[in-house]
Design a protein around this motif. Structure first.
Motif, PDB file in Angstrom:
ATOM      1  N   ALA A  26       3.134   6.617   0.061  1.00  0.00           N
ATOM      2  CA  ALA A  26       2.765   5.405   0.789  1.00  0.00           C
ATOM      3  C   ALA A  26       3.866   5.033   1.768  1.00  0.00           C
ATOM      4  O   ALA A  26       5.026   4.896   1.380  1.00  0.00           O
ATOM      5  CB  ALA A  26       2.525   4.259  -0.192  1.00  0.00           C
ATOM      6  N   VAL A  28       4.782   2.020   3.834  1.00  0.00           N
ATOM      7  CA  VAL A  28       4.418   0.604   3.887  1.00  0.00           C
ATOM      8  C   VAL A  28       5.228  -0.094   4.968  1.00  0.00           C
ATOM      9  O   VAL A  28       6.455  -0.043   4.959  1.00  0.00           O
ATOM     10  CB  VAL A  28       4.678  -0.082   2.527  1.00  0.00           C
ATOM     11  CG1 VAL A  28       4.190  -1.530   2.558  1.00  0.00           C
ATOM     12  CG2 VAL A  28       4.022   0.688   1.397  1.00  0.00           C
ATOM     13  N   ALA A  60      -6.223   5.915  -1.945  1.00  0.00           N
ATOM     14  CA  ALA A  60      -5.812   4.609  -1.415  1.00  0.00           C
ATOM     15  C   ALA A  60      -5.456   3.655  -2.546  1.00  0.00           C
ATOM     16  O   ALA A  60      -4.486   2.894  -2.444  1.00  0.00           O
ATOM     17  CB  ALA A  60      -6.919   4.016  -0.542  1.00  0.00           C
ATOM     18  N   GLU A  64      -1.696   1.845  -3.258  1.00  0.00           N
ATOM     19  CA  GLU A  64      -1.521   0.413  -3.480  1.00  0.00           C
ATOM     20  C   GLU A  64      -0.936   0.134  -4.863  1.00  0.00           C
ATOM     21  O   GLU A  64      -0.039  -0.708  -5.011  1.00  0.00           O
ATOM     22  CB  GLU A  64      -2.858  -0.307  -3.303  1.00  0.00           C
ATOM     23  CG  GLU A  64      -3.360  -0.253  -1.863  1.00  0.00           C
ATOM     24  CD  GLU A  64      -4.786  -0.722  -1.705  1.00  0.00           C
ATOM     25  OE1 GLU A  64      -5.441  -1.109  -2.721  1.00  0.00           O
ATOM     26  OE2 GLU A  64      -5.290  -0.702  -0.560  1.00  0.00           O
ATOM     27  N   CYS A  75       0.103  -4.336  -1.070  1.00  0.00           N
ATOM     28  CA  CYS A  75      -0.202  -3.735   0.222  1.00  0.00           C
ATOM     29  C   CYS A  75      -1.661  -3.339   0.279  1.00  0.00           C
ATOM     30  O   CYS A  75      -2.352  -3.280  -0.745  1.00  0.00           O
ATOM     31  CB  CYS A  75       0.708  -2.546   0.506  1.00  0.00           C
ATOM     32  SG  CYS A  75       0.407  -1.107  -0.541  1.00  0.00           S
ATOM     33  N   ALA A  77      -4.044  -0.228   1.935  1.00  0.00           N
ATOM     34  CA  ALA A  77      -4.065   1.087   2.573  1.00  0.00           C
ATOM     35  C   ALA A  77      -4.848   0.991   3.871  1.00  0.00           C
ATOM     36  O   ALA A  77      -5.931   0.399   3.903  1.00  0.00           O
ATOM     37  CB  ALA A  77      -4.687   2.114   1.636  1.00  0.00           C
ATOM     38  N   CYS A 106       0.284   2.031   4.927  1.00  0.00           N
ATOM     39  CA  CYS A 106      -0.124   0.781   4.283  1.00  0.00           C
ATOM     40  C   CYS A 106       0.512  -0.404   4.994  1.00  0.00           C
ATOM     41  O   CYS A 106       1.559  -0.278   5.630  1.00  0.00           O
ATOM     42  CB  CYS A 106       0.317   0.768   2.821  1.00  0.00           C
ATOM     43  SG  CYS A 106      -0.357   2.116   1.824  1.00  0.00           S
TER      44      CYS A 106
END
Length: 159
Positions: A26, A28, A60, A64, A75, A77, A106
């Protein structure tokens, strides 16, 4: 990265043989364009957040969940950044794995960044022009997440 229980169960019968496993990374970003990183407990190095999906879990959702579990940041996605089969790895106990990494961009929507489990030593937001030392794996994924390019995948070899 802690080994999920379902992989421990597989290892009980499969031994150390090579397992092809899904992995989700991820990337972010917050509203200021900073990227969320964690300093890993196993290596002491800063990296992006990631983990292994539970059986039946969508990538996804994994992104998260892993972000929240490791950093306490909520967060959403947004899109798949890249898909790549990584090189096989052998862990100190002899277990062999090869990960199919799905990297997802994300957007942070809540929570305060902090160490939220035992996988991280530290968690922080970084401006993309002031990143700590990172492995090429993480740098490439951050770079791809900053573009609006289509999903990146390893080019096929021409024979």
């Amino acid at each position: 990265m802690a080994t999920p229980d379902f992989i421990r169960e597989i290892r009980a019968t499969a031994g150390h043989q090579l397992l092809l496993l899904p992995g989700v990374s991820a990337i972010v970003f917050d509203d200021e364009g900073r990227v969320l990183l964690g300093r890993r407990a196993d290596t002491g190095r800063w990296s992006i957040i990631g983990g292994i999906p539970e059986p039946g879990e969508q990538p996804a959702v994994t992104a998260e969940r892993e972000v929240y579990e490791e950093t306490a940041v909520r967060c959403v996605a947004e899109r798949v950044v890249l898909v790549q089969a990584l090189k096989p790895v052998t862990y100190p106990n002899g277990d062999q794995c090869q990960y199919m990494d799905i990297t997802i961009r994300c957007r942070a929507v809540g929570g305060e960044a902090r160490v939220n489990d035992d996988e991280s030593l530290d968690v922080a937001w970084f401006a993309v022009d002031a990143l700590p030392a990172l492995e090429e794996f993480a740098l490439f994924r951050i770079k791809q997440a900053l573009t609006d390019a289509p999903t990146w995948f390893e080019p096929t070899s021409s024979e």
